[in-house]
Enzyme design. Sequence first.
Site, mmCIF file in Angstrom:
data_model
loop_
_atom_site.group_PDB
_atom_site.id
_atom_site.type_symbol
_atom_site.label_atom_id
_atom_site.label_comp_id
_atom_site.label_asym_id
_atom_site.label_seq_id
_atom_site.Cartn_x
_atom_site.Cartn_y
_atom_site.Cartn_z
ATOM 1 N N TYR A 1 106.391 83.976 -3.676
ATOM 2 C CA TYR A 1 107.356 84.926 -3.148
ATOM 3 C C TYR A 1 108.705 84.678 -3.824
ATOM 4 O O TYR A 1 109.450 83.790 -3.462
ATOM 5 C CB TYR A 1 107.482 84.805 -1.633
ATOM 6 C CG TYR A 1 106.194 84.978 -0.879
ATOM 7 C CD1 TYR A 1 105.111 85.640 -1.458
ATOM 8 C CD2 TYR A 1 106.033 84.474 0.401
ATOM 9 C CE1 TYR A 1 103.919 85.799 -0.772
ATOM 10 C CE2 TYR A 1 104.850 84.637 1.100
ATOM 11 C CZ TYR A 1 103.791 85.284 0.508
ATOM 12 O OH TYR A 1 102.612 85.427 1.191
ATOM 13 N N HIS B 1 96.311 80.287 -2.155
ATOM 14 C CA HIS B 1 96.768 81.675 -2.024
ATOM 15 C C HIS B 1 95.656 82.673 -2.324
ATOM 16 O O HIS B 1 95.471 83.657 -1.608
ATOM 17 C CB HIS B 1 97.951 81.909 -2.960
ATOM 18 C CG HIS B 1 98.885 82.967 -2.483
ATOM 19 N ND1 HIS B 1 100.236 82.949 -2.731
ATOM 20 C CD2 HIS B 1 98.683 84.088 -1.759
ATOM 21 C CE1 HIS B 1 100.805 84.010 -2.181
ATOM 22 N NE2 HIS B 1 99.881 84.715 -1.590
ATOM 23 N N LEU C 1 100.935 94.611 10.904
ATOM 24 C CA LEU C 1 101.436 95.956 11.198
ATOM 25 C C LEU C 1 101.125 96.911 10.048
ATOM 26 O O LEU C 1 101.796 97.933 9.866
ATOM 27 C CB LEU C 1 102.944 95.907 11.463
ATOM 28 C CG LEU C 1 103.340 95.150 12.737
ATOM 29 C CD1 LEU C 1 104.844 94.961 12.816
ATOM 30 C CD2 LEU C 1 102.821 95.865 13.975
ATOM 31 N N GLY C 2 100.089 96.569 9.276
ATOM 32 C CA GLY C 2 99.690 97.440 8.177
ATOM 33 C C GLY C 2 100.794 97.632 7.153
ATOM 34 O O GLY C 2 101.032 98.740 6.691
ATOM 35 N N GLY D 1 103.834 97.585 7.652
ATOM 36 C CA GLY D 1 104.851 98.440 8.259
ATOM 37 C C GLY D 1 104.365 99.803 8.686
ATOM 38 O O GLY D 1 105.035 100.497 9.464
#
Length: 325
Positions: A57, A123, A204-205, A207
């Site tokens: 990230y 990962h 939450l998919g 967003g």
Amino acid sequence: MQKRKLGNSGLEVSALGFGCMGLNFLEGKGLDKKDAVSLLHSAVDRGITFFDTAEAYGPFTNEELVGEGLQPYRKDVVIATKFGCRDGSPVIGLDSRPETIRAVTEASLKRLKTDYIDLLYQHRVDPNVPIEDVAGTVKDLIQEGKVKYFGLSEASAKTIRKAHAVQPVSALQSEYSLFWREPEDEIIPLLEELEIGFVPFSPLGKGFLTGVINKKLEDADRRNVIPRFTEENIKANLVLVDALSEIAQQKNITTGQLALAWLLAQKPWIVPIPGTTKLHRLEENIASTEVILTEDELAKIDKTVKGITLVGDRYPEFLEKQIDR
């Protein structure tokens, strides 16, 4: 905040974790350091003890941010990070060679300002390195006190079994939500059998299940590379959000809270890690841990979702190729 145990490993965390990637890496607009650190502090103050980051990230900058933000609370929080991307970038490729795992772990420890990593995930599964070698390397790191628990991400059932035989897997992190239910077929039954915790990312998919996405994304938004987020597919998939919104309104909660409460209701060893850059969204997410869904409500949600066909792949082609099958 309620606590949950991730499988039988002894790893106990808040019922809801915090996915840190979006603080400075997602949607094309992160927070400045001061605001990001403030949000991390707010999460701790409100009972969240489980924070997820990764060298990829940024790369690297998210770990630095998390390390700085959580340093005052280090003994009270669980920090998860990941190895497995070549030079910290999944775009470049995968690399889980034992020497790379060790080098990445040492670098992550410095960026996180700590002398141990609570939960270290692979990962993505590296097809060029036997999973037994990966698990064995993490086992050595655990014995050395640099890592406490071992995790996998987006791993197949076959890989999970092989790794678990060498070093017990404490948690699997994979995508799971009302927007993506594939883990129900094979993965969740296996995790229950082996007593491994499940940490759904994108609960939450990405967003979508919040209901705020109803048109083409901004050009800078990183989700534009995801087939499910083309303008055409967004419009087609809104039928899911509309259906869930009706159910949520009957309980006087948001669609996002319904989605998180549904996940929490699936198994007591599931700990979702939604991410946000907004304090009011953080508080909204946390409130979902108090939502109780009845059996009738769960059945209604299940029937509703199964009656809807979603369109679009969840990853661009180059990332799909990295998924362990």
